[in-house]
Scaffold this motif. Structure first.
Motif, PDB file in Angstrom:
ATOM      1  N   LEU A   1       0.825  -1.195   0.000  1.00 53.17           N
ATOM      2  CA  LEU A   1       0.000   0.000   0.000  1.00 53.17           C
ATOM      3  C   LEU A   1       0.872   1.264   0.000  1.00 53.17           C
ATOM      4  O   LEU A   1       0.560   2.240  -0.683  1.00 53.17           O
ATOM      5  CB  LEU A   1      -0.933  -0.001   1.215  1.00 53.17           C
ATOM      6  CG  LEU A   1      -1.967   1.102   1.299  1.00 53.17           C
ATOM      7  CD1 LEU A   1      -2.960   0.970   0.157  1.00 53.17           C
ATOM      8  CD2 LEU A   1      -2.672   1.046   2.628  1.00 53.17           C
ATOM      9  N   GLY A   2       1.979   1.206   0.723  1.00 51.58           N
ATOM     10  CA  GLY A   2       2.904   2.335   0.756  1.00 51.58           C
ATOM     11  C   GLY A   2       3.552   2.583  -0.596  1.00 51.58           C
ATOM     12  O   GLY A   2       3.785   3.732  -0.983  1.00 51.58           O
ATOM     13  N   LEU A   3       3.856   1.511  -1.337  1.00 55.40           N
ATOM     14  CA  LEU A   3       4.446   1.667  -2.664  1.00 55.40           C
ATOM     15  C   LEU A   3       3.443   2.245  -3.652  1.00 55.40           C
ATOM     16  O   LEU A   3       3.788   3.027  -4.525  1.00 55.40           O
ATOM     17  CB  LEU A   3       4.966   0.317  -3.179  1.00 55.40           C
ATOM     18  CG  LEU A   3       6.168  -0.262  -2.445  1.00 55.40           C
ATOM     19  CD1 LEU A   3       6.460  -1.669  -2.960  1.00 55.40           C
ATOM     20  CD2 LEU A   3       7.381   0.635  -2.620  1.00 55.40           C
TER      21      LEU A   3
ATOM     22  N   ALA B   1       1.327   6.112  -0.834  1.00 54.15           N
ATOM     23  CA  ALA B   1       2.271   7.077  -0.273  1.00 54.15           C
ATOM     24  C   ALA B   1       3.129   6.392   0.777  1.00 54.15           C
ATOM     25  O   ALA B   1       2.599   5.661   1.619  1.00 54.15           O
ATOM     26  CB  ALA B   1       1.519   8.244   0.352  1.00 54.15           C
ATOM     27  N   PRO B   2       4.447   6.624   0.758  1.00 53.09           N
ATOM     28  CA  PRO B   2       5.333   5.986   1.744  1.00 53.09           C
ATOM     29  C   PRO B   2       5.006   6.399   3.185  1.00 53.09           C
ATOM     30  O   PRO B   2       5.134   5.594   4.097  1.00 53.09           O
ATOM     31  CB  PRO B   2       6.723   6.466   1.345  1.00 53.09           C
ATOM     32  CG  PRO B   2       6.610   6.912  -0.064  1.00 53.09           C
ATOM     33  CD  PRO B   2       5.200   7.337  -0.264  1.00 53.09           C
ATOM     34  N   TRP B   3       4.589   7.633   3.393  1.00 47.45           N
ATOM     35  CA  TRP B   3       4.287   8.071   4.757  1.00 47.45           C
ATOM     36  C   TRP B   3       3.109   7.301   5.336  1.00 47.45           C
ATOM     37  O   TRP B   3       3.029   7.048   6.533  1.00 47.45           O
ATOM     38  CB  TRP B   3       4.020   9.576   4.811  1.00 47.45           C
ATOM     39  CG  TRP B   3       2.784   9.989   4.050  1.00 47.45           C
ATOM     40  CD1 TRP B   3       2.727  10.390   2.746  1.00 47.45           C
ATOM     41  CD2 TRP B   3       1.441   9.994   4.542  1.00 47.45           C
ATOM     42  NE1 TRP B   3       1.434  10.651   2.388  1.00 47.45           N
ATOM     43  CE2 TRP B   3       0.611  10.422   3.485  1.00 47.45           C
ATOM     44  CE3 TRP B   3       0.859   9.696   5.751  1.00 47.45           C
ATOM     45  CZ2 TRP B   3      -0.763  10.546   3.601  1.00 47.45           C
ATOM     46  CZ3 TRP B   3      -0.522   9.818   5.877  1.00 47.45           C
ATOM     47  CH2 TRP B   3      -1.309  10.246   4.807  1.00 47.45           C
ATOM     48  N   LEU B   4       2.161   6.892   4.450  1.00 48.60           N
ATOM     49  CA  LEU B   4       1.003   6.116   4.899  1.00 48.60           C
ATOM     50  C   LEU B   4       1.443   4.741   5.401  1.00 48.60           C
ATOM     51  O   LEU B   4       0.956   4.265   6.426  1.00 48.60           O
ATOM     52  CB  LEU B   4      -0.008   5.988   3.756  1.00 48.60           C
ATOM     53  CG  LEU B   4      -1.297   5.240   4.089  1.00 48.60           C
ATOM     54  CD1 LEU B   4      -2.059   5.947   5.189  1.00 48.60           C
ATOM     55  CD2 LEU B   4      -2.141   5.105   2.843  1.00 48.60           C
ATOM     56  N   ALA B   5       2.379   4.133   4.693  1.00 45.99           N
ATOM     57  CA  ALA B   5       2.893   2.831   5.117  1.00 45.99           C
ATOM     58  C   ALA B   5       3.589   2.943   6.471  1.00 45.99           C
ATOM     59  O   ALA B   5       3.434   2.071   7.335  1.00 45.99           O
ATOM     60  CB  ALA B   5       3.854   2.275   4.068  1.00 45.99           C
ATOM     61  N   GLY B   6       4.346   4.013   6.648  1.00 46.99           N
ATOM     62  CA  GLY B   6       5.016   4.208   7.937  1.00 46.99           C
ATOM     63  C   GLY B   6       4.030   4.392   9.077  1.00 46.99           C
ATOM     64  O   GLY B   6       4.181   3.800  10.152  1.00 46.99           O
ATOM     65  N   ALA B   7       3.009   5.185   8.850  1.00 49.97           N
ATOM     66  CA  ALA B   7       2.001   5.424   9.884  1.00 49.97           C
ATOM     67  C   ALA B   7       1.231   4.148  10.217  1.00 49.97           C
ATOM     68  O   ALA B   7       0.979   3.844  11.388  1.00 49.97           O
ATOM     69  CB  ALA B   7       1.045   6.523   9.429  1.00 49.97           C
ATOM     70  N   LEU B   8       0.861   3.383   9.191  1.00 51.51           N
ATOM     71  CA  LEU B   8       0.135   2.134   9.431  1.00 51.51           C
ATOM     72  C   LEU B   8       1.015   1.087  10.105  1.00 51.51           C
ATOM     73  O   LEU B   8       0.534   0.301  10.929  1.00 51.51           O
ATOM     74  CB  LEU B   8      -0.446   1.605   8.126  1.00 51.51           C
ATOM     75  CG  LEU B   8      -1.591   2.431   7.525  1.00 51.51           C
ATOM     76  CD1 LEU B   8      -2.007   1.865   6.173  1.00 51.51           C
ATOM     77  CD2 LEU B   8      -2.769   2.486   8.478  1.00 51.51           C
TER      78      LEU B   8
END
Length: 159
Positions: free
Chosen positions: A64-66, A69-76
């Motif tokens: 999903l981050g790829l 958005a990478p920041w979304l993957a980090g937050a999740l």
């Protein structure tokens, strides 16, 4: 103070001392190790299904981050780690219940050693088995004995 659940394995027989060797103490609450090294923590606790789900969800988060958005993957990923940390104790409790273990006590103590000491000081001192014993069923019929020495007369048969 922390809470510890005491679990007894299914079909554990024998004396109280023999059963005591098989008891498992599980601490309620969150775990810092589950936050920092979740996969290793799950392996050490033998939470195979939880580990598999963790890897699948973690992989989906990375994909999903790829895509988005990478920041979304980090937050999740951080949210997933926090959920695992907070639910660590509950995951172990559910795992023990799922394997057929029976919760026989909940002890309040500062650490596991104190919980074991408190539990065994009362459990091993009990003269009877702490497991519930099945109630003896009441007799379903009453046996009547004849008062005379002659057998009872049956209708239609010669005397």
């Amino acid at each position: 103070m922390k809470l510890y659940s005491v679990f007894e394995p299914p079909l554990s027989g024998g004396t109280a001392a023999e059963r005591a060797e098989k008891l498992v103490f599980v601490r309620h609450g969150w775990s810092l190790a589950a936050l920092l090294i979740a996969p290793i923590w799950m392996l050490l606790r033998r939470l195979w299904i939880v580990l598999l789900l963790y890897l699948v969800v973690g992989g989906a988060i990375q994909v999903l981050g790829l895509v988005l958005a990478p920041w979304l993957a980090g937050a999740l990923s951080i949210a997933l780690a926090l959920i695992i940390m907070v639910e660590a104790g509950q995951l172990r409790l559910e795992m023990m219940a799922g394997k057929g273990y029976r919760e026989i006590a909940v002890i309040e103590a500062r650490n596991q050693r104190e919980a074991e000491r408190k539990f065994f000081s009362t459990w091993l001192a009990e003269p009877t088995d702490p497991r519930p014993t099945p109630a003896t069923p009441a007799p379903q019929h009453t046996v009547l004995r004849p008062t005379s020495s002659k057998p009872p007369a049956l209708p239609g048969l010669p005397q």
